[in-house]
Motif scaffolding. Sequence first.
Motif, PDB file in Angstrom:
ATOM      1  N   ARG A 107      48.811  38.863 -68.008  1.00  0.00           N
ATOM      2  CA  ARG A 107      47.894  37.997 -67.268  1.00  0.00           C
ATOM      3  C   ARG A 107      47.143  38.998 -66.293  1.00  0.00           C
ATOM      4  O   ARG A 107      45.908  38.910 -66.287  1.00  0.00           O
ATOM      5  CB  ARG A 107      48.384  37.041 -66.220  1.00  0.00           C
ATOM      6  N   GLN A 108      47.841  40.205 -65.882  1.00  0.00           N
ATOM      7  CA  GLN A 108      47.084  41.214 -64.973  1.00  0.00           C
ATOM      8  C   GLN A 108      46.252  41.865 -65.775  1.00  0.00           C
ATOM      9  O   GLN A 108      45.053  42.241 -65.441  1.00  0.00           O
ATOM     10  CB  GLN A 108      48.232  42.043 -64.222  1.00  0.00           C
ATOM     11  N   LEU A 109      46.542  42.228 -67.064  1.00  0.00           N
ATOM     12  CA  LEU A 109      45.624  43.167 -67.968  1.00  0.00           C
ATOM     13  C   LEU A 109      44.559  42.166 -68.268  1.00  0.00           C
ATOM     14  O   LEU A 109      43.264  43.057 -68.490  1.00  0.00           O
ATOM     15  CB  LEU A 109      46.582  43.488 -69.206  1.00  0.00           C
ATOM     16  N   ILE A 110      44.707  40.925 -68.591  1.00  0.00           N
ATOM     17  CA  ILE A 110      43.464  40.048 -68.842  1.00  0.00           C
ATOM     18  C   ILE A 110      42.549  40.146 -67.927  1.00  0.00           C
ATOM     19  O   ILE A 110      41.249  40.240 -67.891  1.00  0.00           O
ATOM     20  CB  ILE A 110      44.122  38.625 -69.267  1.00  0.00           C
ATOM     21  N   GLU A 111      43.254  39.896 -66.600  1.00  0.00           N
ATOM     22  CA  GLU A 111      42.037  39.581 -65.371  1.00  0.00           C
ATOM     23  C   GLU A 111      41.518  41.110 -65.197  1.00  0.00           C
ATOM     24  O   GLU A 111      40.375  40.970 -64.866  1.00  0.00           O
ATOM     25  CB  GLU A 111      43.084  39.520 -64.077  1.00  0.00           C
ATOM     26  N   GLU A 112      42.014  42.293 -65.241  1.00  0.00           N
ATOM     27  CA  GLU A 112      41.462  43.526 -65.070  1.00  0.00           C
ATOM     28  C   GLU A 112      40.437  43.850 -66.167  1.00  0.00           C
ATOM     29  O   GLU A 112      39.243  44.179 -65.981  1.00  0.00           O
ATOM     30  CB  GLU A 112      42.466  44.720 -65.173  1.00  0.00           C
ATOM     31  N   PHE A 113      40.611  43.109 -67.499  1.00  0.00           N
ATOM     32  CA  PHE A 113      39.819  43.450 -68.468  1.00  0.00           C
ATOM     33  C   PHE A 113      38.463  42.701 -68.480  1.00  0.00           C
ATOM     34  O   PHE A 113      37.525  43.026 -68.595  1.00  0.00           O
ATOM     35  CB  PHE A 113      40.703  43.184 -69.652  1.00  0.00           C
ATOM     36  N   ARG A 114      38.771  41.250 -67.919  1.00  0.00           N
ATOM     37  CA  ARG A 114      37.878  40.417 -67.797  1.00  0.00           C
ATOM     38  C   ARG A 114      36.756  40.805 -66.817  1.00  0.00           C
ATOM     39  O   ARG A 114      35.649  40.791 -66.928  1.00  0.00           O
ATOM     40  CB  ARG A 114      38.477  39.215 -67.360  1.00  0.00           C
ATOM     41  N   THR A 115      37.318  41.486 -65.588  1.00  0.00           N
ATOM     42  CA  THR A 115      36.450  42.015 -64.681  1.00  0.00           C
ATOM     43  C   THR A 115      35.605  43.140 -65.081  1.00  0.00           C
ATOM     44  O   THR A 115      34.534  42.989 -64.843  1.00  0.00           O
ATOM     45  CB  THR A 115      37.426  42.384 -63.396  1.00  0.00           C
ATOM     46  N   TYR A 116      36.157  43.839 -65.943  1.00  0.00           N
ATOM     47  CA  TYR A 116      35.402  44.922 -66.280  1.00  0.00           C
ATOM     48  C   TYR A 116      34.398  44.498 -67.390  1.00  0.00           C
ATOM     49  O   TYR A 116      33.326  45.128 -67.329  1.00  0.00           O
ATOM     50  CB  TYR A 116      36.436  45.893 -67.057  1.00  0.00           C
ATOM     51  N   ALA A 117      34.815  43.684 -68.248  1.00  0.00           N
ATOM     52  CA  ALA A 117      33.780  43.399 -69.150  1.00  0.00           C
ATOM     53  C   ALA A 117      32.718  42.330 -68.528  1.00  0.00           C
ATOM     54  O   ALA A 117      31.527  42.321 -69.314  1.00  0.00           O
ATOM     55  CB  ALA A 117      34.445  42.425 -70.358  1.00  0.00           C
ATOM     56  N   ALA A 118      33.056  41.750 -67.486  1.00  0.00           N
ATOM     57  CA  ALA A 118      32.000  40.619 -66.982  1.00  0.00           C
ATOM     58  C   ALA A 118      31.043  41.510 -66.492  1.00  0.00           C
ATOM     59  O   ALA A 118      29.613  41.148 -66.335  1.00  0.00           O
ATOM     60  CB  ALA A 118      32.618  39.981 -65.917  1.00  0.00           C
ATOM     61  N   GLY A 119      31.005  42.868 -66.092  1.00  0.00           N
ATOM     62  CA  GLY A 119      30.367  43.818 -65.372  1.00  0.00           C
ATOM     63  C   GLY A 119      29.670  44.520 -66.363  1.00  0.00           C
ATOM     64  O   GLY A 119      28.532  45.216 -66.027  1.00  0.00           O
ATOM     65  N   GLU A 120      29.619  44.503 -67.732  1.00  0.00           N
ATOM     66  CA  GLU A 120      28.927  45.329 -68.829  1.00  0.00           C
ATOM     67  C   GLU A 120      28.275  44.398 -69.858  1.00  0.00           C
ATOM     68  O   GLU A 120      28.714  43.150 -69.992  1.00  0.00           O
ATOM     69  CB  GLU A 120      30.242  46.193 -69.391  1.00  0.00           C
ATOM     70  N   THR A 121      27.090  45.074 -70.146  1.00  0.00           N
ATOM     71  CA  THR A 121      26.235  44.191 -71.204  1.00  0.00           C
ATOM     72  C   THR A 121      27.078  44.411 -72.550  1.00  0.00           C
ATOM     73  O   THR A 121      27.280  43.520 -73.275  1.00  0.00           O
ATOM     74  CB  THR A 121      24.881  44.711 -71.096  1.00  0.00           C
ATOM     75  N   VAL A 122      27.395  45.669 -72.714  1.00  0.00           N
ATOM     76  CA  VAL A 122      28.083  46.013 -74.147  1.00  0.00           C
ATOM     77  C   VAL A 122      29.236  47.034 -73.834  1.00  0.00           C
ATOM     78  O   VAL A 122      29.152  47.838 -72.876  1.00  0.00           O
ATOM     79  CB  VAL A 122      27.159  46.494 -75.296  1.00  0.00           C
ATOM     80  N   ILE A 123      30.246  46.908 -74.765  1.00  0.00           N
ATOM     81  CA  ILE A 123      31.386  47.945 -74.468  1.00  0.00           C
ATOM     82  C   ILE A 123      31.695  48.410 -75.974  1.00  0.00           C
ATOM     83  O   ILE A 123      31.693  47.709 -76.771  1.00  0.00           O
ATOM     84  CB  ILE A 123      32.501  46.970 -73.868  1.00  0.00           C
TER      85      ILE A 123
ATOM     86  N   LEU B  63      30.152  39.396 -72.591  1.00  0.00           N
ATOM     87  CA  LEU B  63      30.315  37.908 -72.662  1.00  0.00           C
ATOM     88  C   LEU B  63      31.224  37.588 -73.477  1.00  0.00           C
ATOM     89  O   LEU B  63      32.009  36.603 -73.425  1.00  0.00           O
ATOM     90  CB  LEU B  63      29.128  37.347 -72.647  1.00  0.00           C
ATOM     91  N   GLU B  64      31.192  38.026 -74.664  1.00  0.00           N
ATOM     92  CA  GLU B  64      32.224  37.669 -75.867  1.00  0.00           C
ATOM     93  C   GLU B  64      33.464  38.195 -75.501  1.00  0.00           C
ATOM     94  O   GLU B  64      34.385  37.126 -75.688  1.00  0.00           O
ATOM     95  CB  GLU B  64      31.729  38.099 -77.337  1.00  0.00           C
ATOM     96  N   LEU B  65      33.696  39.006 -74.924  1.00  0.00           N
ATOM     97  CA  LEU B  65      35.027  39.611 -74.521  1.00  0.00           C
ATOM     98  C   LEU B  65      35.673  38.841 -73.324  1.00  0.00           C
ATOM     99  O   LEU B  65      36.684  38.362 -73.428  1.00  0.00           O
ATOM    100  CB  LEU B  65      34.769  41.183 -74.042  1.00  0.00           C
ATOM    101  N   VAL B  66      34.683  38.191 -72.515  1.00  0.00           N
ATOM    102  CA  VAL B  66      35.227  37.527 -71.440  1.00  0.00           C
ATOM    103  C   VAL B  66      35.685  36.087 -72.095  1.00  0.00           C
ATOM    104  O   VAL B  66      36.880  35.627 -71.491  1.00  0.00           O
ATOM    105  CB  VAL B  66      34.082  36.968 -70.452  1.00  0.00           C
ATOM    106  N   ASP B  67      35.021  35.583 -72.998  1.00  0.00           N
ATOM    107  CA  ASP B  67      35.357  34.351 -73.644  1.00  0.00           C
ATOM    108  C   ASP B  67      36.599  34.413 -74.262  1.00  0.00           C
ATOM    109  O   ASP B  67      37.407  33.585 -74.472  1.00  0.00           O
ATOM    110  CB  ASP B  67      34.071  33.936 -74.840  1.00  0.00           C
ATOM    111  N   PHE B  68      36.704  35.549 -75.012  1.00  0.00           N
ATOM    112  CA  PHE B  68      37.933  35.685 -75.799  1.00  0.00           C
ATOM    113  C   PHE B  68      39.077  35.839 -74.617  1.00  0.00           C
ATOM    114  O   PHE B  68      40.223  35.206 -74.916  1.00  0.00           O
ATOM    115  CB  PHE B  68      38.100  37.268 -76.450  1.00  0.00           C
ATOM    116  N   LEU B  69      38.920  36.516 -73.616  1.00  0.00           N
ATOM    117  CA  LEU B  69      40.029  36.738 -72.746  1.00  0.00           C
ATOM    118  C   LEU B  69      40.574  35.339 -72.046  1.00  0.00           C
ATOM    119  O   LEU B  69      41.464  35.165 -71.831  1.00  0.00           O
ATOM    120  CB  LEU B  69      39.652  37.602 -71.574  1.00  0.00           C
ATOM    121  N   ASP B  70      39.297  34.495 -71.986  1.00  0.00           N
ATOM    122  CA  ASP B  70      39.467  33.241 -71.239  1.00  0.00           C
ATOM    123  C   ASP B  70      40.325  32.513 -72.241  1.00  0.00           C
ATOM    124  O   ASP B  70      41.359  31.803 -71.926  1.00  0.00           O
ATOM    125  CB  ASP B  70      38.267  32.419 -71.103  1.00  0.00           C
ATOM    126  N   GLU B  71      40.140  32.415 -73.537  1.00  0.00           N
ATOM    127  CA  GLU B  71      40.893  31.889 -74.503  1.00  0.00           C
ATOM    128  C   GLU B  71      42.434  32.334 -74.438  1.00  0.00           C
ATOM    129  O   GLU B  71      43.349  31.570 -74.743  1.00  0.00           O
ATOM    130  CB  GLU B  71      40.204  31.982 -76.105  1.00  0.00           C
TER     131      GLU B  71
END
Length: 82
Positions: free
Chosen positions: A5-21, A62-70
């Motif tokens: 859950r910590q890794l998901i939160e960190e990844f989601r924060t990172y992904a939300a701030g990026e257009t593409v990764i 955005l697609e990564l945030v959706d995946f991480l939410d799922e």
Amino acid sequence: MSGARQLIEEFRTYAAGETVISASAVQDRLFDLWGEVRDTPQATLVETWLSLTLDRELFSGLELVDFLDELERSLLEGVIAD
């Protein structure tokens, strides 16, 4: 599971701030996640996304945030069911 859950939160924060990764950056983080969930049913979901990193060069934040939410929902459902 708190590590996942910590890794998901960190990844989601990172992904939300990026257009593409880049696929390599996504792959690095997914391998970390897979290490936390490899003995759970959610490992299949992470493995599916890992396989996508072989075929693609970029992912949208955005697609990564959706995946991480799922993934997080799935992990929470697993905890509640136990």
